[in-house]
Design a protein around this motif. Structure first.
Motif, PDB file in Angstrom:
ATOM      1  N   UNK A  77      77.674 128.535  22.754  1.00 28.88           N
ATOM      2  CA  UNK A  77      76.443 128.143  22.072  1.00 28.88           C
ATOM      3  C   UNK A  77      75.221 128.663  22.831  1.00 28.88           C
ATOM      4  N   UNK A  78      74.255 129.168  22.067  1.00 30.16           N
ATOM      5  CA  UNK A  78      73.019 129.646  22.671  1.00 30.16           C
ATOM      6  C   UNK A  78      72.525 130.923  22.013  1.00 30.16           C
ATOM      7  N   UNK A  79      71.489 131.498  22.594  1.00 30.92           N
ATOM      8  CA  UNK A  79      70.886 132.722  22.079  1.00 30.92           C
ATOM      9  C   UNK A  79      71.409 133.943  22.827  1.00 30.92           C
ATOM     10  N   UNK A  80      71.597 135.032  22.088  1.00 29.48           N
ATOM     11  CA  UNK A  80      72.015 136.304  22.671  1.00 29.48           C
ATOM     12  C   UNK A  80      71.011 137.380  22.276  1.00 29.48           C
ATOM     13  N   UNK A  81      70.635 138.203  23.256  1.00 35.19           N
ATOM     14  CA  UNK A  81      69.734 139.323  23.008  1.00 35.19           C
ATOM     15  C   UNK A  81      70.530 140.618  23.076  1.00 35.19           C
ATOM     16  N   UNK A  82      70.514 141.373  21.971  1.00 32.49           N
ATOM     17  CA  UNK A  82      71.243 142.633  21.899  1.00 32.49           C
ATOM     18  C   UNK A  82      70.246 143.743  21.596  1.00 32.49           C
ATOM     19  N   UNK A  83      70.334 144.837  22.360  1.00 36.43           N
ATOM     20  CA  UNK A  83      69.417 145.955  22.178  1.00 36.43           C
ATOM     21  C   UNK A  83      70.197 147.205  21.764  1.00 36.43           C
ATOM     22  N   UNK A  84      69.679 147.876  20.774  1.00 46.44           N
ATOM     23  CA  UNK A  84      70.258 149.138  20.313  1.00 46.44           C
ATOM     24  C   UNK A  84      69.177 150.212  20.450  1.00 46.44           C
ATOM     25  N   UNK A  85      69.462 151.250  21.249  1.00 45.37           N
ATOM     26  CA  UNK A  85      68.459 152.273  21.520  1.00 45.37           C
ATOM     27  C   UNK A  85      68.934 153.638  21.050  1.00 45.37           C
ATOM     28  N   UNK A  86      67.954 154.432  20.662  1.00 47.68           N
ATOM     29  CA  UNK A  86      68.201 155.817  20.266  1.00 47.68           C
ATOM     30  C   UNK A  86      67.207 156.668  21.051  1.00 47.68           C
TER      31      UNK A  86
ATOM     32  N   UNK B 154      64.215 151.573  18.974  1.00 49.80           N
ATOM     33  CA  UNK B 154      64.828 150.480  19.721  1.00 49.80           C
ATOM     34  C   UNK B 154      64.856 149.236  18.849  1.00 49.80           C
ATOM     35  N   UNK B 155      66.056 148.745  18.574  1.00 45.87           N
ATOM     36  CA  UNK B 155      66.246 147.549  17.760  1.00 45.87           C
ATOM     37  C   UNK B 155      66.645 146.393  18.671  1.00 45.87           C
TER      38      UNK B 155
END
Length: 321
Positions: free
Chosen positions: A107-116, A129-130
């Motif tokens: 349980x909790x928040x996750x930060x995911x980054x997608x970069x080009x 960058x998403x």
């Protein structure tokens, strides 16, 4: 008479009740999705890098990133909360499109980054960058579920990458890693002279890399209003010169004479309140600069000269006769 009214109203009431149930069923189906799928949301559909997120009933989130506008680049993934969420690619990236699954682990928040990213002259530039925020939680049955809390997009535009002098655009700054004869010309949608709603400032950064900064000369709130549906087409010449119409008609042309290339941009205020240059598919041909009209004094002087010339010619003609 009362019995007739009751008999008349009863079918209408029954029909209304049935209609309410039908509408409710349609709403529930649209929320749960078809074929066992969950909710599907689209983000940044008007941008160069649209994103689709689908919440699955098994608790995972599928995120599809469309980078087909730059097929030669690749998405990289950074998961800052590996203990909260497991992120895996569903398959290999195909023509810039990548689909990943985010499975909740706690349980909790996750930060995911997608970069080009791309590399120019040894420098790495982020093209897109998403940032996806995923919330994981336990449902009433104690099963872990996920939902998309928010998704952000930071994107830059790149051009002329196959030449010796490419460019990158970050927000409202045009970066020229290899220099070149790039220039920005303020114009209008029909190629005419703009009302001068932008300030254009070339410069160099601390590393000696050339850039061109673009700033509005009017308040950004006017840009928001100018691009809204509240602005109507002008009916008079005075309305055409209003700040909102001037902004709406303004265009920025980035061109290189040596390369024979030009790109059209509009200045936009994004959802975060920051200015950015948005590429346009318009093809604009600049109109030639017209000669300045003669002032009344010049016109009077020209008329006097013409009159004097005519008098001299008449006098010479009389002498000959």
């Amino acid at each position: 008479m009362k019995d007739k009214l009751i008999r008349f109203r009863l079918p209408i009431i029954v029909l209304a009740v049935i209609l309410v149930f039908v509408i409710a069923a349609v709403i529930l189906r649209s929320c749960s999705g078809s074929s066992g799928k969950g909710e599907v949301s689209e983000y940044f559909s008007g941008s160069r890098y649209p994103v689709t997120a689908e919440v699955k009933e098994n608790g995972t989130v599928l995120i599809m990133l469309d980078g087909s506008v730059t097929p030669d680049l690749s998405w990289t993934i950074l998961n800052e909360n590996e203990d909260m969420c497991e992120v895996k690619a569903k398959s290999a990236e195909n023509n810039g499109v990548l689909t990943v699954s985010a499975k909740p682990l706690g349980e909790g928040y996750s930060s995911i980054y997608f970069s080009r990213e791309c590399e120019i002259s040894g420098e790495t530039y982020v093209v897109a960058k998403v940032h996806a925020e995923i919330l994981s939680y336990e449902d009433d049955n104690g099963d872990l579920k996920s939902q998309v809390s928010d998704i952000y997009l930071d994107s830059a535009n790149a051009g002329a990458l196959d030449t010796d002098t490419p460019f990158m655009i970050e927000n409202t700054r045009i970066i020229l890693p290899k220099g070149g004869d790039w220039e920005v010309i303020e114009t209008t949608a029909d190629g005419g002279k703009s009302a001068g709603v932008f300030g254009i400032y070339p410069g160099k950064d601390s590393k000696g890399i050339d850039f061109i900064d673009i700033f509005p000369t009017v308040e950004e709130a006017i840009f928001e209003f100018a691009m809204s549906d509240d602005v109507k087409s002008p009916d008079t010449e005075d309305e055409e010169e209003s700040p909102a119409i001037s902004v709406r008609n303004a265009r920025l042309m980035l061109r290189s004479e040596s390369l024979g290339l030009s790109f059209i941009y509009t200045y936009m205020v994004n959802e975060n309140g920051y200015g950015e240059l948005k590429p346009s598919d318009e093809e604009i041909e600049l109109k030639p600069v017209e000669e300045t009209e003669a002032s009344p004094a010049d016109a009077e002087g020209q008329a006097a000269r013409e009159e004097k010339k005519e008098a001299v010619e008449n006098a010479e003609k009389k002498d000959k006769d």
